[in-house]
Structure formats: C-alpha cells, structure tokens
Design a protein around this motif. Sequence first.
Motif, short mmCIF file in Angstrom:
data_model
loop_
_atom_site.label_atom_id
_atom_site.label_comp_id
_atom_site.label_asym_id
_atom_site.label_seq_id
_atom_site.Cartn_x
_atom_site.Cartn_y
_atom_site.Cartn_z
N THR A 359 0.83 -1.20 0.00
CA THR A 359 0.00 0.00 0.00
C THR A 359 0.87 1.26 0.00
OG1 THR A 359 -2.06 0.85 0.99
CG2 THR A 359 -0.29 0.30 2.53
N PRO A 360 0.56 2.23 -0.85
CA PRO A 360 1.44 3.40 -1.00
C PRO A 360 1.47 4.25 0.26
CG PRO A 360 -0.13 3.28 -2.82
CD PRO A 360 -0.57 2.28 -1.79
N ARG A 361 2.63 4.80 0.53
CA ARG A 361 2.82 5.78 1.59
C ARG A 361 3.24 7.14 1.01
NH1 ARG A 361 1.14 5.06 6.94
NH2 ARG A 361 1.40 2.91 7.56
N TYR A 386 -5.39 10.20 -1.31
CA TYR A 386 -4.99 8.89 -1.84
C TYR A 386 -4.00 8.19 -0.91
CZ TYR A 386 -7.56 10.81 -5.63
OH TYR A 386 -8.57 11.37 -6.36
N GLN A 387 -3.80 8.76 0.28
CA GLN A 387 -2.98 8.15 1.33
C GLN A 387 -1.56 7.87 0.85
OE1 GLN A 387 -5.42 4.82 2.68
NE2 GLN A 387 -6.84 6.20 3.71
N ASP A 417 4.29 0.93 1.93
CA ASP A 417 4.46 0.54 3.33
C ASP A 417 5.53 -0.56 3.40
OD1 ASP A 417 2.99 0.88 6.07
OD2 ASP A 417 3.47 -1.22 5.88
N GLU A 439 -3.54 -2.89 -3.41
CA GLU A 439 -2.29 -2.24 -3.00
C GLU A 439 -1.42 -1.98 -4.24
OE1 GLU A 439 -1.88 -3.67 1.64
OE2 GLU A 439 -0.46 -4.49 0.18
N LEU A 442 -3.09 0.81 -6.41
CA LEU A 442 -2.96 2.14 -5.82
C LEU A 442 -1.55 2.69 -6.03
CD1 LEU A 442 -4.93 1.56 -2.49
CD2 LEU A 442 -5.59 3.13 -4.32
#
Lengths: 462, 462
Positions: A359-361, A386-387, A417, A439, A442
């Motif tokens: 999942t992107p950070r 978009y977190q 992450d 994930e 995204l």
Amino acid sequence: MKVFRLSFLFLLLCGSAVAQNADSVMFRKLFDEALVNGNSYQNLEYLCKKIGPRLSGSANAQKAVEWTKKLMEGYGFDRVYLQEVMVPHWVRGEKETAKILVGKTQISVPIAALGMSVGTPKAGVTAEVVEVQSLAELAVLGEKGLKGKIVFFNRAFDPKPIETGIAYGGAGDQRRSGPTTAAKYGAVGAIVRSLTGALDDYPHTGTTLYLPDGKNIPCAAISTKGANRLSTLIKSNPSAPVKFYFKQTCQHLADVLSYNVVGELKGSDKPEEIITIGGHLDSWDLAEGAHDDGTGVMQSVEVLRILKATGYKPKKTVRAVMFMNEENGARGGKKYAEEAKRLNEKHIAAIESDEGGFTPRGFSFQSSPALVRMIKTNWQSLLEPYQASSLTVGASGTDIEPLGIVPGVVLIGFRPDSQRYFDIHHTPADVFENVNRRELELGGAAIASLVYLIDQHGFPKN
Amino acid sequence: MKVFRLSFLFLLLCGSAVAQNADSVMFRKLFDEALVNGNSYQNLEYLCKKIGPRLSGSANAQKAVEWTKKLMEGYGFDRVYLQEVMVPHWVRGEKETAKILVGKTQISVPIAALGMSVGTPKAGVTAEVVEVQSLAELAVLGEKGLKGKIVFFNRAFDPKPIETGIAYGGAGDQRRSGPTTAAKYGAVGAIVRSLTGALDDYPHTGTTLYLPDGKNIPCAAISTKGANRLSTLIKSNPSAPVKFYFKQTCQHLADVLSYNVVGELKGSDKPEEIITIGGHLDSWDLAEGAHDDGTGVMQSVEVLRILKATGYKPKKTVRAVMFMNEENGARGGKKYAEEAKRLNEKHIAAIESDEGGFTPRGFSFQSSPALVRMIKTNWQSLLEPYQASSLTVGASGTDIEPLGIVPGVVLIGFRPDSQRYFDIHHTPADVFENVNRRELELGGAAIASLVYLIDQHGFPKN
C-alpha cells in the motif's frame, strides 16, 4: 491601484485554485482507471506464473524481456525498444545442504547460497564455526581465531526502526562484505543470518560482494530459526567446539547479452524532456520475484497504460523502463545512464518502484530539503486523499541512481508501506499470492499522479 | 514590560517545546517496548489457534472470556473483572449447500448462511431466482415479480473509494436489509453477493437484520465468483428461468449468559476519569477471527501491558475492554455503556480497534471538526514518525458507539490501512497466518501513544 492589486491577487488565487482543481480531477481519473480497469495485477500474474524466476542470464530473463516488449507494443505505446547490456550469469546449481555438527549429532538447517558466491568443494566444507555479531569482531579475532574456520554472522534485524529498510541497511554489511572480510583472515566459509525481522525457516538469498583479489570463500544465508538454533548450540557447548558443514554447487558462467526493455509515450510539447519510471525485470531464482520486483515493473507499464487510457497527452516524453540485472550487478541501470549521457538526453525526473507492491505511503526524493519543502507545499494536499502523501528526502532506487550523472534530473523512490517486505524478500515466499490487487493498483496510480504533476508543471520553484 | 512579555512568551514556547520533547521520548519508549518485547502476536496466536472461532454463546466464546481474564490477571493489572451480558446464541448447523439449476444442469456454488438467518426447510428451498442490484428495484418488481422467488442481490463493491470501508458501507444494505425487504414481497429466500472487492470462492458471512414481524426468509452469502457465474447464467438464459436451490440448518437457540472482560490500570491522579480501549472478543464461526477482531482485543491488552512495562503511571484510569457479541447483536457494547451511565462513570475517551490488525494509518474521531483541528495542530507531528498521523473526523467503532450516552466522552476509531481487510472479512481466511507481526505491534503502540497523550494532557483546548 489598491483595488486593482487586490483584484489581481484575487485572479492569481483563482487561477491557482483552478489549476489545483484540474489536478485533483485528473488524479481522480488516474486512480479510477487503475482501480476499475487495472491491468497490472493480471500482468503480474503472467510474469510470475507463466514466466517465473528470472535471474540475469537465464532463459526466463530472456522470456521476460520478450514478453514485456510485446506487452508494451500491444498497448500501442509510441515507441518500444530494447537496450543491450551484458550481464553476469550466476547459477545456483543443486539445492544446498547444511548441518550443524555437535559431537555425533547432525542437525539439518535451511541455507541458500548468497548470490555470486563460489561453490564449495564437492565434499562440501566442514569446519569449526565462530559466531560474530559484527565485521569489527573479525579484526579482533584475527587470523589466529579465524583461519580454517567458518564465520557465522548473526547480528539480527533491529526491530525498532519504523521503516524496515533501515533495519535492512543496518544488518546488510554482514551479507555484502562479511564473507570477503572473513576470507582475509583465512576463514574457509561464511554463514550469514538472513536479512529479515521474521522468525522462520526461509533462507534469504541476495548478493555478496567479492573483492577482485580472488580470495573468495563460499557463503550462504541461513534461516533465522536455523541461526537461532546454531547460536544456542554454540553457547550451550562452550567446551566442545560446534562444527558446521555445507555444500553448494553454484558457479559463474560467461556473461550473457541481455536487455533493458523501454516503452515510451512521446511528449506532445517537449518530447526531448524525459520522465522515466522503472523497476527491475530480473529476480532471484528462489521464487517468482513478485514483490521484488515484478510489482515495480508492472506498475511502470501500468503508468503509461493509465495515462494513455484516460486520454492524457503528456507534454514531455514518459518512459517505462524494465531494468535488467538489479539483483546481482545493477548493470542495466548503469547502461541506461551511460546511454542517456551519450545521447545527451534531457532527463527531468526518474522514479523507481523497487520496495514491493504494498500500500502506497508516498515518495522519497534524492534531492535537496528545499525542493522537498516546495513539493510538499504545492503537491502534498493533492496526494492526501490517496494516502500517498508522505514526501521525504531519501533514497531513490538502485537502477536509477546511476542516472545522477545526467545534470538536473530529480531521482525519486516510490515508497510503499515497508512492514511486510523483508518477510518475503529474496525467499521462496516472494510469489504472486502475496501481492494484494488493490495495493498494487494504488501504487501504480500514485506514481502516475506524480508523473502527471511533473509533466504538467515541472518541479515547483517556490 | 515589552521585554517581560517577550521573555514570558519565550518561556511559554520553551515549556511547550520541553513538553513536546518529553512526549516524543515517551512515544519512542512505547514503540520500542511494542516492537522489541511485544506480546500481542503470541497472544493472538493463542486466541486463534488454541481457542479459535468464538461466536457469542459458544463454548469457545466462554473459553475466550476465561483466558483473556487470566491473561490480564497474569500481567498484574490493577483490576480485572467480568461484566455480565445476555447474548444471542445462533448456530450455523451443517455446512450449507447450494446449486444453480439451469434446465437439467446443476452447478454447485459456495454459500454461507448469513448470521441470524433462519434455516431452510429440510428439503431446502428451490425457486426461480431474480437478480437485482438494489433494494429500490424490489419495490418496482413488487409482489408480482417476487412472490415465491429467491432474490439475488448482486451489486458489487465499488472499487473507486480509497478506503475500502466506504465500499463496504455502499454495498452493505443488501446483506443487512435485503432479505427482510424481499420477504415483504413474498420472496422465499435471498442470496447476497459477498461484501468484498476480491474475486474468489469465499462466501462472506455477516449479520442480516430481521424485522420483528416474523416474516423471515432464509438468506445466505454467495462467493463473488459464484455470484458472477449465477449472473452470467441468468443473462444468457433469458427465455428459460434459472432456478436456485439452497439448504441450511442454522437456528436460534436460547440466549446465553456471557461477559465483557475488563482490565484496568488505576489512575494515580484522577482515577475517576476513564480512558477505554477496546475490541470485540466474539468472532464469526467460519474461521479464527484473527483480524476481526482478535487483533483489536490483543492490541487493547497490549496497550496496558506496554504502559505498565515502560513504568508509566497513568494519571487517569486506563481500561482495556474485550466486548462480547459485536458480530450479531452488539449487546456487550450496549451493556458497557449502560453500566457506565448507571455507575455515573466519567469517561474521557474510548478508542476501538476493529478494522483489522493492519499497518496503522491514524485515528478517526467521532467528534467536531474543531476538536480534530486542535488535535492535529497539537499532536499530528508526534505521530508522523510512526506513520500513524492521519487524524480525521469519522466513525469510531460499533462497541463504543453506545458510550455516546455518557456526556463529554470522545469516541475514537483506530484506523489501520484498509486495503486487505475485506478480502478476508467474515471468511475462513481470517486466520492468524494473515496477520503480520509488525503491523499488529505498530497498531498497539500507536494506540498506546494516543492514550498517553490523552492521559497526560487531556484533549487540546486550542
């Protein structure tokens, strides 16, 4: 005049708000395309399941080159081509065996030869094992303490850093430089605790760096459970030395001609300015190279597909590069930079995705804190919904770092992450099933969004 | 005076910096304790593997009550006690069977009775199946179109929202209210597309809400692959109606006495002020309730353990609550709130972890935007290094929501990353192996850090 000035300021603010709004609308389009019509997951499945492990020089690496070229041609990108690069060809040979020897007891433990290691003699290597926690201890032990021995590097991952990459960096010298340093003191083999914070039975391979002096000793990674067992046995047998046996048949073959695979959307306004997105196509031989780095490769292709599918016409040329040989030589990245320099290409930015498809950070910028501050001021709020809004100064990626020789390029690492990456990194568990579709998607969309911003606005100047 | 004022301001700023620094040092201690000496992962393993599924009223639910009580007593918390609550006792019975019937062809598909559903007659239910996308369509079809039929609710998860909980909310009315609404029009059964964005063979159970009118029809979730198959068959057979058969033996037994399990660290300064952290101890019967909500329960215990292990003496009373019966009645949460009200307890804050044990993102506050703005101003920078700094207005948790009847309490939801949750939610895949140790531990530490801030400073006033 005051009224005029205020009106002018108002117009400026409105203009800025309109631009921001247009960016935000475009972000939503890019994410929708990735999440609703995404192709990266099915492409990754093909790469992992139909091709599989693809270490440099292998037949699978060549298959991956041919398939990704066809894939990008099928998407109708403006230009798809191969870039020649000679790569090392290391092969693992038969499955390794290893045993802890305590008196007459033999205990099998899981090992895997470190990438680029030499093999053992046919009968294997058997010797007393000496446990150390650091390379510095080798100098203290000296030739007297190490000659004819197997050195066991057992410093564990530090669980405290939030980013697991920091723990990897902190333990990595054991794998990279431990064996050659031990060889200097006459050690006959080296066993390295797997570079992971997880406690399990997977040995984690990865490249060891030999010195050109030719004093190479065979070396292997041992699983963390195996390492704990070995350490406990050494400590509980202070009077009777514990021995270790291991056998591996890995070897270096002649270098092989291979390729970086490049796809382009040509810029409509400034085609000579290039934004590169990349991952590496090669993978270790133990598994499918799903997170390392099938996800990065398939996200790179997906960025171009998404941009094209939304009807966006980039001003600058956007390039997806599948680099060859990141794992054991990084020659693809070096070749790409040399060619960029030779052809006098104007690279504006390069983004690498090589930390897994999690999942992107956000992104880390191998650039000045001042630039990152400006990027945050201008773009962070767009990424927040978009977190993926963590924007920091930091490393970019092994394949794009050599591109630093090109003046003015900004090198960027995509930061997913990090918590799960080193559980599976360089092990048989790095398989498609461990990738989550959303994930992955995204991540592709986040990279596409950053590419869009750089393409539209260039990097912010204040 | 001006000098004095400036000096005073300077002292104020210094004081604030010192406080901020002390907070930051404490955060590091809490995270180190969680990551180096964490207990939550091994506790979760026990709950999942030694106890297992623990639906309200089951023998396992009682085992979980007894074990968590002992666990907290073993940690030496100041007070550990049970709070009685009567819970429903629904049992699934035999494994369900279902078939799509097209002419003479029978195609088995995976279903699971929705929680609280009635069973079918012994011979099962067989009827023509009518696909709808929304509850609104039922009114259009009316009794004429639905009487004697099985209604198939097939509206898919929307892949576009970044938070998957939004898609769950958007599709959830089908499971909760679809069956009773279909019953009103004389339908004899209802089949609901599983509430997930994943495409696989798992049926996802979950509670359906019956009306008290007693017109209850049997209902079940169908896997997403099964739903796609059924939908395709209906569309490709417009002239010959597709039938559906299903059989389930689930039933309601008499209510059972059960318990919320509560552990406390008593406040040293204001023991009458309470900060509650909780998760729910019950879980669906199909798997181990690892992410739903073993992780939340074990994080809640861990928060108290971490605070105690670092030597921190909370000013206020900090309470870990293992709520019973969140899944099919939420009676534990209601009981806890009623008791708090009856005993005139002064609850300052309640935090629930019930969105899985994934990597932390932050917290959502069921409170005013003004309070969240102040919390961000004062605390966000402290959470940033721990990647848990997303602070938003939003929902808290099913078990703590009833506590809203207590004046002045701030209700807070722990927000982990949401991407993987609905892949496994309410399915046989919600097992211990799908929990990552570090993600779980980081969550516990993040909650402990927020508890510490509230305990030390109360909520910010500006």
